[in-house]
Design a protein around this motif. Sequence first.
Motif, PDB file in Angstrom:
ATOM      1  N   GLY A 154       3.159   6.180  -7.220  1.00  0.00           N
ATOM      2  CA  GLY A 154       1.954   6.256  -8.121  1.00  0.00           C
ATOM      3  C   GLY A 154       1.204   5.328  -8.743  1.00  0.00           C
ATOM      4  N   LEU A 155       1.613   4.083  -8.278  1.00  0.00           N
ATOM      5  CA  LEU A 155       0.917   2.871  -8.904  1.00  0.00           C
ATOM      6  C   LEU A 155      -0.473   3.143  -8.505  1.00  0.00           C
ATOM      7  CD1 LEU A 155       3.542   0.121  -8.602  1.00  0.00           C
ATOM      8  CD2 LEU A 155       2.574   1.297 -10.843  1.00  0.00           C
ATOM      9  N   VAL A 156      -0.835   3.521  -7.615  1.00  0.00           N
ATOM     10  CA  VAL A 156      -2.061   3.611  -6.880  1.00  0.00           C
ATOM     11  C   VAL A 156      -3.177   4.492  -7.898  1.00  0.00           C
ATOM     12  CG1 VAL A 156      -2.024   5.623  -5.730  1.00  0.00           C
ATOM     13  CG2 VAL A 156      -3.380   4.123  -5.043  1.00  0.00           C
ATOM     14  N   ASN A 157      -2.699   5.205  -8.787  1.00  0.00           N
ATOM     15  CA  ASN A 157      -3.477   5.982  -9.693  1.00  0.00           C
ATOM     16  C   ASN A 157      -3.841   5.113 -10.877  1.00  0.00           C
ATOM     17  OD1 ASN A 157      -3.083   8.482  -8.371  1.00  0.00           O
ATOM     18  ND2 ASN A 157      -0.949   8.582  -8.950  1.00  0.00           N
ATOM     19  N   GLN A 194       0.950  -1.211   0.196  1.00  0.00           N
ATOM     20  CA  GLN A 194      -0.176  -0.055  -0.053  1.00  0.00           C
ATOM     21  C   GLN A 194       0.891   1.109  -0.117  1.00  0.00           C
ATOM     22  OE1 GLN A 194      -2.462   0.489   3.696  1.00  0.00           O
ATOM     23  NE2 GLN A 194      -4.056   1.714   2.252  1.00  0.00           N
ATOM     24  N   THR A 195       1.991   1.256   0.787  1.00  0.00           N
ATOM     25  CA  THR A 195       2.828   2.237   0.845  1.00  0.00           C
ATOM     26  C   THR A 195       3.409   2.767  -0.596  1.00  0.00           C
ATOM     27  OG1 THR A 195       3.126   2.076   3.166  1.00  0.00           O
ATOM     28  CG2 THR A 195       4.804   3.175   2.100  1.00  0.00           C
ATOM     29  N   LEU A 196       3.991   1.381  -0.797  1.00  0.00           N
ATOM     30  CA  LEU A 196       4.850   1.363  -2.117  1.00  0.00           C
ATOM     31  C   LEU A 196       3.831   2.036  -3.390  1.00  0.00           C
ATOM     32  CD1 LEU A 196       7.254   0.708  -3.930  1.00  0.00           C
ATOM     33  CD2 LEU A 196       6.339  -1.610  -4.294  1.00  0.00           C
ATOM     34  N   ALA A 197       2.753   1.505  -3.423  1.00  0.00           N
ATOM     35  CA  ALA A 197       1.829   2.119  -4.392  1.00  0.00           C
ATOM     36  C   ALA A 197       1.652   3.701  -4.361  1.00  0.00           C
ATOM     37  CB  ALA A 197       0.554   1.298  -4.361  1.00  0.00           C
ATOM     38  N   ASP A 198       1.488   3.907  -3.173  1.00  0.00           N
ATOM     39  CA  ASP A 198       1.413   5.687  -2.870  1.00  0.00           C
ATOM     40  C   ASP A 198       2.403   6.149  -3.335  1.00  0.00           C
ATOM     41  OD1 ASP A 198      -1.187   5.797  -1.995  1.00  0.00           O
ATOM     42  OD2 ASP A 198      -0.881   5.439   0.362  1.00  0.00           O
ATOM     43  N   LYS A 199       3.673   5.789  -2.926  1.00  0.00           N
ATOM     44  CA  LYS A 199       4.901   6.607  -3.144  1.00  0.00           C
ATOM     45  C   LYS A 199       5.192   6.594  -4.718  1.00  0.00           C
ATOM     46  CE  LYS A 199       7.077   6.122   1.324  1.00  0.00           C
ATOM     47  NZ  LYS A 199       8.497   5.628   2.082  1.00  0.00           N
ATOM     48  N   PRO A 207      -9.332   2.691 -10.146  1.00  0.00           N
ATOM     49  CA  PRO A 207     -10.214   3.676 -10.491  1.00  0.00           C
ATOM     50  C   PRO A 207     -10.307   4.499  -9.542  1.00  0.00           C
ATOM     51  CG  PRO A 207     -11.222   1.469 -10.713  1.00  0.00           C
ATOM     52  CD  PRO A 207      -9.559   1.253 -10.218  1.00  0.00           C
ATOM     53  N   ARG A 208     -10.588   5.889  -9.786  1.00  0.00           N
ATOM     54  CA  ARG A 208     -10.275   7.141  -8.914  1.00  0.00           C
ATOM     55  C   ARG A 208     -10.861   6.949  -7.488  1.00  0.00           C
ATOM     56  NH1 ARG A 208     -12.421  13.379  -9.419  1.00  0.00           N
ATOM     57  NH2 ARG A 208     -11.083  14.135  -7.490  1.00  0.00           N
ATOM     58  N   PRO A 209     -12.222   6.467  -7.319  1.00  0.00           N
ATOM     59  CA  PRO A 209     -12.807   6.269  -6.120  1.00  0.00           C
ATOM     60  C   PRO A 209     -11.976   5.437  -5.361  1.00  0.00           C
ATOM     61  CG  PRO A 209     -14.515   6.066  -7.812  1.00  0.00           C
ATOM     62  CD  PRO A 209     -13.086   6.112  -8.499  1.00  0.00           C
ATOM     63  N   MET A 210     -11.580   4.193  -5.828  1.00  0.00           N
ATOM     64  CA  MET A 210     -10.583   3.251  -4.992  1.00  0.00           C
ATOM     65  C   MET A 210      -9.384   3.960  -4.675  1.00  0.00           C
ATOM     66  SD  MET A 210     -12.772   0.625  -4.816  1.00  0.00           S
ATOM     67  CE  MET A 210     -11.607  -0.532  -4.044  1.00  0.00           C
ATOM     68  N   ALA A 211      -8.774   4.682  -5.496  1.00  0.00           N
ATOM     69  CA  ALA A 211      -7.479   5.123  -5.492  1.00  0.00           C
ATOM     70  C   ALA A 211      -7.692   6.262  -4.079  1.00  0.00           C
ATOM     71  CB  ALA A 211      -7.022   6.070  -6.289  1.00  0.00           C
ATOM     72  N   GLU A 212      -8.690   7.066  -3.998  1.00  0.00           N
ATOM     73  CA  GLU A 212      -8.722   8.016  -3.181  1.00  0.00           C
ATOM     74  C   GLU A 212      -9.203   7.332  -1.634  1.00  0.00           C
ATOM     75  OE1 GLU A 212     -10.343  11.631  -3.029  1.00  0.00           O
ATOM     76  OE2 GLU A 212      -9.851  12.325  -5.115  1.00  0.00           O
TER      77      GLU A 212
END
Length: 444
Positions: A162-165, A155-160, A168-173
Amino acid sequence: MNMEPNKQISNPDCSTAGVSLLNKFDMNEIMNCMQCGFCLPSCPTYRQTGKEVASPRGRIALMKGVAQEALQVNHEFENNMYLCLGCRACETACPAGVPYGSLVETAREVVETNKKEQSKSPFIRDIVFNKIFKHPKRIDTLGTALWAAQAAGLQTLADKTGLVNMLPRPMAEMQKAVEKVASPAERKKRQKIVKPADQPAKLRIGMFKGCIMDVMFYETNQATSRVLAKAGCEVIFVDDQACCGALHAHSGEKDGAVELAKRNIEVFEKADVDFIVNNAGGCGAALKEYHHWFHDDPEWKERAMAFVTKTRDANELLTELPQIEFKNSLDVRVTYQDSCHLAHGQGVRNQPRQLIRSVPGVEYVEMINADSCCGSAGIYNITNFDMSMRILDDKMENVKKTKAHLIVTSNPGCLLQMKQGIIRAGMQDEMEAIHIMDLLDRAL
């Protein structure tokens, strides 16, 4: 604002549902709507859009048209029914007592049944409602997968990175608001029975732990059991309970909701408890309406009524018991965000505020429009993300005015939404959102 009445819906690609399906509507309740408009100021979607079709009375007018076969069950009808948050604030405002919540559930059932008849029901819907939420162990497995991802730092890696983007935007936020979930080892250590430490048990309580609640907010369930035990209750985590069925009922899957209700009624009958207690406003509203789901089945309706009679929200029961003696002074400024289904669905408003004020060191400040919806509404903040965030951003303006350190609420969806609101407002360093049972547990 556009306040023109709705025009007749038509769509040649979508047929009306069969006569038997249209008979699902309770015409007596539909006709009880006087079209007075008292509901309009209370409706979040009407306030955002100014459109009649986005109001309770507008939607009821559409239901009437469909029930009388003057309108079709088409995409526009579907969109108007699902734009509703189901917050039921209109029920509080309605002078005629129209049960709008059950009407909109019926309208969505009509939509979904019509789609199934045309083989247009999405595959993912079958996965969610039939393959996941009917099976508590599968939800638990998903919780374990989430824990593993968090523990591995994904989860932290995806945030740092940008993979989290890529989500879909609702899930990313939303994932930003999801805190660490309990590990499988921690969940396995749960005591099935929690007893008072310093007094004989006054009551035998069956804890309704919920599905998402017990995965994402496991520790809140534990805190609830400790608070109830401190109040003199023996708390039992009853085995084999299922999802409350609210998600199914609100999404037009009434058969699935009834199936889950039967399972819960059976397991709590065997548990032989004095009360069935929950700490999630949305779940509690569904549990207290089980008897309405069996209006055409006398045997199950009687059993459901017995279940409903025993059902209490944790706030509700705690204020009926002798006041707890808290040991810790929290010295914090607190405001409260009503869970819609707790306030409007169950009429539980004063009890949470009474409990908050009973905590030593708490400075309580009432929020403007505390009982207006935060925009969570089950999975609404995923399916109607833009509208949900508009409602949330307006809510956060009222939150800011309280200058509170803690936003307290009584529902898991509201809690996640308020956490997301704090992040969107950039207030992580000055404010925290917590469940009321966690607040009480901190003061024990």
